[in-house]
Design an enzyme around this catalytic site. Structure first.
Site, PDB file in Angstrom:
ATOM      1  N   CYS A   1     -14.850  -3.628  17.643  1.00 30.76           N
ATOM      2  CA  CYS A   1     -15.704  -2.645  18.311  1.00 30.76           C
ATOM      3  C   CYS A   1     -16.997  -2.625  17.519  1.00 30.76           C
ATOM      4  CB  CYS A   1     -15.054  -1.262  18.312  1.00 30.76           C
ATOM      5  SG  CYS A   1     -16.175   0.024  18.945  1.00 30.76           S
TER       6      CYS A   1
ATOM      7  N   CYS B   1     -18.668   1.206  17.385  1.00 28.13           N
ATOM      8  CA  CYS B   1     -18.047   2.296  16.607  1.00 28.13           C
ATOM      9  C   CYS B   1     -16.737   1.797  16.015  1.00 28.13           C
ATOM     10  CB  CYS B   1     -17.912   3.583  17.414  1.00 28.13           C
ATOM     11  SG  CYS B   1     -17.123   3.474  19.024  1.00 28.13           S
ATOM     12  N   SER B   2     -15.598   2.244  16.520  1.00 25.14           N
ATOM     13  CA  SER B   2     -14.332   1.871  15.885  1.00 25.14           C
ATOM     14  C   SER B   2     -13.201   1.929  16.893  1.00 25.14           C
ATOM     15  CB  SER B   2     -14.041   2.816  14.729  1.00 25.14           C
ATOM     16  OG  SER B   2     -14.121   4.156  15.181  1.00 25.14           O
ATOM     17  N   CYS B   3     -13.484   1.638  18.171  1.00 27.64           N
ATOM     18  CA  CYS B   3     -12.467   1.730  19.215  1.00 27.64           C
ATOM     19  C   CYS B   3     -11.293   0.814  18.886  1.00 27.64           C
ATOM     20  CB  CYS B   3     -13.079   1.366  20.563  1.00 27.64           C
ATOM     21  SG  CYS B   3     -14.391   2.510  21.032  1.00 27.64           S
TER      22      CYS B   3
END
Lengths: 210, 219
Positions: free
Chosen positions: A110, A113-115
């Site tokens: 991702c 962000c940090s999906c």
């Protein structure tokens, strides 16, 4: 396109000691105002420390390895197939499973962000959320994979999945040779989180060829 | 917003450092910060897109310096103040404003398993027409919105092929700013590595990016 190996430490993340105090102060304010229930916080933490983690995803993978019909369902409608095994919910509402083969290697990132697919892998590790991984996985996936000890031959296609929307990706790794006699549970024990993100392959421990 | 969070394609961030047997939380405060974000979110004063955008608003040098859960802590405080759940004075003093009424938390421990198990759908069962069919060549728009967007910079202006139509989803660019859900199709778009990164990239490799209708033009 291999990036030069740098040895400076931009990604080193300090944890200022006052964070403990700041977070404690915030919690007592929110509890005192009746905005959060401290027992709910305990339950949330307990869920992701003990109940929801990569063991869930490993069971999905092992089940797909031993059951061809399930594997078909998993690749066609991952959300439904994953929930057949009881895994569903937060950050796994819209799932996709991508299959590694001798011709294709998949890698999940991702960049924005940090999906990450919480329902099958739990919360993401620090490296997945770090600037080095998020920046380079798309421009130099083969270099990143080498840093994880994985050399992908030129003739294999590398597919990078950038999780920019609400779809969450799980890699279905290749079943290693020599595992024909293992039970589904033993197979699940071989499947690592890193293999399901695509930065590792599933391997038998040395001396454990069965 | 062309912010530091849009990291795809940068090359000077150093090696990827992975920790064997990494714990879920590295310190108790990380777990508390994580859980408070979820529990406070249950007030539904903001949505997931607004929450992501709030992290993007952390100044770039701070964004790179802060650990993940420090960013979550800062984001939560900013959202609490913006939404009016908490005042700046209360954050500074650590005490509720004198005479303020005590609320009842929407998320109690007994509700946690159900809330986590049901999740929250970002898809919408609405008869919105898709603009592109699978196999169609598309170009990601060369746009630079100053608000929240999920169109990464490295894809803008590049040509790809529609690989899958995921169906209709909430549009983050409007939803993050409480300007409506503007539901529309999201596609998995395949971009050849050479289209994104030039002739030095592997001729075989590709990046698949999930993109909304509003990010795409026919190519």
């Amino acid at each position: 396109m291999a990036a030069q190996p740098h040895h400076h430490h931009h990604d080193h993340q300090d944890v200022p000691s006052d964070l403990t105090l700041r977070v404690k102060a915030l919690e007592s304010l929110l509890v005192e105002k009746g905005l959060v229930d401290p027992a709910a916080l305990d339950a949330l933490i307990d869920t992701y420390e003990h109940k929801v983690g990569p063991r869930n995803g490993a069971r999905v993978v092992a089940h797909a390895w031993v059951n061809a019909a399930y594997k078909q369902r998993l690749l066609a409608d991952a959300t439904a197939a994953v929930s057949e095994l009881g895994y569903s919910g937060r950050q796994g509402e819209h799932m996709l499973v991508v299959e590694n083969t001798p011709q294709v290697h998949n890698l999940v990132v991702c960049t924005l962000c940090s999906c990450y697919p919480w329902s099958v892998l739990g919360l993401p590790p620090v490296w997945y959320k770090s600037a080095p991984y998020r920046s380079r996985a798309v421009i130099d996936p083969r270099g990143v994979l080498r840093e994880f000890g994985l050399d992908i031959p030129d003739e294999v296609e590398v597919r990078v999945w950038d999780s920019t929307a609400e779809l969450r990706y799980l890699v279905l790794p290749e079943r290693p040779a020599g595992t024909e006699k293992l039970t589904e549970e033993q197979l699940a024990g071989l499947v690592t989180r890193n293999a399901m993100v695509g930065v590792a392959k599933v391997t038998l421990p040395p001396g454990d060829r069965r | 917003m062309n912010g530091i969070h849009d990291l795809g394609g940068m090359q000077d961030m150093g090696p990827v450092r992975h920790e064997p047997n990494e714990p879920v939380f590295h310190a108790p405060w990380e777990g508390r910060a994580f859980a408070m974000n979820l529990a406070a979110g249950a007030w539904r004063k903001w949505n997931i897109d607004a929450g992501r955008h709030q992290i993007e608003l952390i100044p770039p040098a701070e964004y790179l310096r802060m650990s993940y859960y420090e960013k979550w802590t800062v984001r939560l405080i900013d959202l609490l103040i913006k939404s009016g759940l908490v005042s700046r004075a209360e954050i500074d003093s650590g005490r509720p404003a004198p005479g303020s009424a005590k609320a009842t938390p929407p998320l109690t421990a007994d509700k946690v398993p159900g809330v986590l198990a049901s999740g929250a759908l970002a898809s919408r069962k609405l008869p919105v027409a898709s603009r592109f069919e699978v196999g169609r060549r598309v170009r990601a728009r060369n746009i630079h919105p100053t608000g929240h967007t999920r169109l990464p910079r490295y894809a803008r202006g590049k040509v790809g092929v529609i690989h899958l139509d995921h169906g209709v989803y909430v549009f983050p660019d409007t939803n993050a700013h409480f300007q409506g859900e503007k539901p529309q199709h999201v596609y998995s778009v395949r971009f050849a590595a050479r289209e994104l990164w030039g002739p030095d990239a592997s001729p075989r490799d590709a990046v698949y990016i999930d993109l909304w209708d509003d990010y795409l033009d026919p190519a």
